[in-house]
Design an enzyme around this catalytic site. Structure first.
Site, PDB file in Angstrom:
ATOM      1  N   TYR A  64      -2.550 -67.341 -62.245  1.00  0.00           N
ATOM      2  CA  TYR A  64      -3.026 -68.617 -62.053  1.00  0.00           C
ATOM      3  C   TYR A  64      -2.852 -69.051 -60.695  1.00  0.00           C
ATOM      4  O   TYR A  64      -1.543 -69.021 -59.980  1.00  0.00           O
ATOM      5  CB  TYR A  64      -2.203 -69.639 -62.849  1.00  0.00           C
ATOM      6  CG  TYR A  64      -2.834 -70.873 -63.164  1.00  0.00           C
ATOM      7  CD1 TYR A  64      -3.674 -71.199 -64.579  1.00  0.00           C
ATOM      8  CD2 TYR A  64      -2.971 -72.031 -62.340  1.00  0.00           C
ATOM      9  CE1 TYR A  64      -4.200 -72.351 -64.615  1.00  0.00           C
ATOM     10  CE2 TYR A  64      -3.468 -73.278 -62.665  1.00  0.00           C
ATOM     11  CZ  TYR A  64      -4.133 -73.492 -63.749  1.00  0.00           C
ATOM     12  OH  TYR A  64      -4.559 -74.522 -64.024  1.00  0.00           O
ATOM     13  N   TYR A  82     -12.899 -72.234 -61.845  1.00  0.00           N
ATOM     14  CA  TYR A  82     -11.844 -73.081 -62.327  1.00  0.00           C
ATOM     15  C   TYR A  82     -11.946 -73.497 -63.907  1.00  0.00           C
ATOM     16  O   TYR A  82     -12.359 -74.452 -63.860  1.00  0.00           O
ATOM     17  CB  TYR A  82     -11.466 -74.173 -61.292  1.00  0.00           C
ATOM     18  CG  TYR A  82     -10.078 -74.995 -61.788  1.00  0.00           C
ATOM     19  CD1 TYR A  82      -8.912 -74.187 -61.771  1.00  0.00           C
ATOM     20  CD2 TYR A  82      -9.965 -76.294 -61.560  1.00  0.00           C
ATOM     21  CE1 TYR A  82      -7.790 -74.884 -62.111  1.00  0.00           C
ATOM     22  CE2 TYR A  82      -8.739 -76.798 -62.070  1.00  0.00           C
ATOM     23  CZ  TYR A  82      -7.840 -76.215 -62.226  1.00  0.00           C
ATOM     24  OH  TYR A  82      -6.497 -76.901 -62.420  1.00  0.00           O
TER      25      TYR A  82
END
Length: 394
Positions: free
Chosen positions: A292, A342
């Site tokens: 992440y 994203y």
């Protein structure tokens, strides 16, 4: 949270389907529109029909609107599992772990996990999507008074503490951004594929010092879904099964106190070892890491906390070139959230599935035996880890 179940081989969980919608500046569709599209794509990719789905787990981003009502939208009947999951960026890993446990237990046969968001609006800047007014209650008012009015500012505070403690530099953060853009060049779905240099990074404007524009993730409209089922069922489906070998979560619960580890340690430090132990592998077995990366700093801290380098050595590790294509560790092979798209925790998860299947094309990692996937939520408040592999346990 870490699991310890030893299921019958036939019930071991695998990811058998992946659905990714159009991604980026795609307008005129709601988050639920994207979610429904992603579910249909994932189910079709798995060679199944919607009628085969008996479990649905949903997660939504800023735009909201993806919840239990998606069942009606998709006309799913008699589900054995239906829930909304919210751990922010850690939600994708959490959804897959809950789906895996449900499959292991025989509660369900086929679960779809989906995330979708649509924060971008035509004619408005990407930054406007995250510019939401906040109300201050109690001591939270001190943060706002100090100028900590945004996610960018809070992550900048975390990065500043790491820099002050370990000597991490902006150039070292930039090395990570450059490496991920190099990986994105091989990803046809990536929003940003043009190569960048360290000089480009250093010339990009400040967002919240020490974070520059190229330290920050993209904002995207779109949706991603995965299908989790049993190894037995996946054996008769068209896609190579991606085995879910291990999973764990950690939620640090940072206190606003001087002895807090905020900015110095994330939930990866506990969830990583737990997930690897469950999978029966060690860190040295990991060949791909999909991390992440809402900010370069987040990925750098996660690398340290998983143990790929010593605490405080994330900066030099990134600057060494180890993370670039051809380096010693394949990290964020699709470009990550900095350069591809994203979709919260679904960004690293979707790329991990692609790599495990061997479908990475130009960006395929040389070895894909063990893939570590991280999810991060809040301001380093929540963490999930998955261990995936094209190979079954043992």
């Amino acid at each position: 949270m870490a699991g310890t179940l030893t299921p019958h081989p036939a019930r071991r969980p695998v990811i058998a389907g992946l659905g990714i919608t159009e991604m980026g500046k795609v307008y005129g569709r709601s988050a639920e529109d994207f979610a429904a599209d992603a579910v249909r794509r994932a189910v079709a990719d798995a060679g199944l029909e919607l009628a085969d789905v008996d479990g649905l787990l949903t997660n939504t981003g800023l735009a909201g609107g993806v919840g239990l009502g998606l069942q009606r939208r998709l006309q799913l009947r008699d589900l054995s599992l239906l829930s909304e999951i919210q751990s922010y960026g850690a939600s994708a890993g959490a959804m897959v772990s809950y789906a895996a446990m449900a499959v292991q237990a025989g509660m369900v046969d086929t679960v779809v996990c989906v995330f979708a968001d649509a924060p971008l609006r035509e004619g408005r800047s990407s930054s406007a999507a995250y510019s939401r007014p906040r109300e201050a209650v109690g001591f939270d008012g001190l943060r706002l008074h100090a100028g900590l009015t945004s996610v960018n500012a809070l992550y900048a505070l975390a990065a500043q503490r790491h820099m002050a403690t370990y000597g991490t530099t902006s150039e070292q953060l930039g090395a990570l951004a450059v490496a991920q853009r190099a990986w994105a060049a091989g990803n046809p779905m990536a929003q940003m594929r043009a190569p960048i240099t360290l000089a480009d990074h250093q010339a990009s404007r400040w967002i919240a010092e020490p974070l520059r524009l190229l330290d920050c993730c993209l904002v995207s409209n779109g949706g991603v879904a995965v299908v989790v089922t049993s190894a037995e069922r996946a054996a008769h489906l068209p896609q190579p099964p991606v085995h879910v070998l291990g999973w764990a979560q950690n939620h640090p619960g940072y206190a606003d106190a001087s002895d807090s580890s905020f900015g110095l340690e994330s939930g990866a430090a506990r969830s990583g070892p737990a997930a690897l132990k469950m999978a029966g592998v060690g860190l040295s077995d990991v060949t791909v890491a999909e991390l992440y990366d809402c900010y370069t700093f987040t990925a750098l801290l996660t690398l340290e906390d998983y143990g790929f380098c010593a605490k405080g050595e994330g900066g030099p590790f990134a600057a060494s070139g180890a993370l670039r294509p051809g380096g010693s560790l394949a990290v964020n092979t699709g470009g990550g959230q900095l350069s591809s798209y994203y979709m919260w925790g679904m960004t690293p998860l979707s790329e991990a599935v692609i790599q495990a299947r061997g479908h990475g094309g130009e960006r395929q990692a040389p070895r894909n035996d063990v893939i570590l996937v991280s999810g991060n939520g809040g301001i380093l408040d929540h963490h999930s880890t998955l261990v995936l592999s094209p190979h079954a346990h043992g």
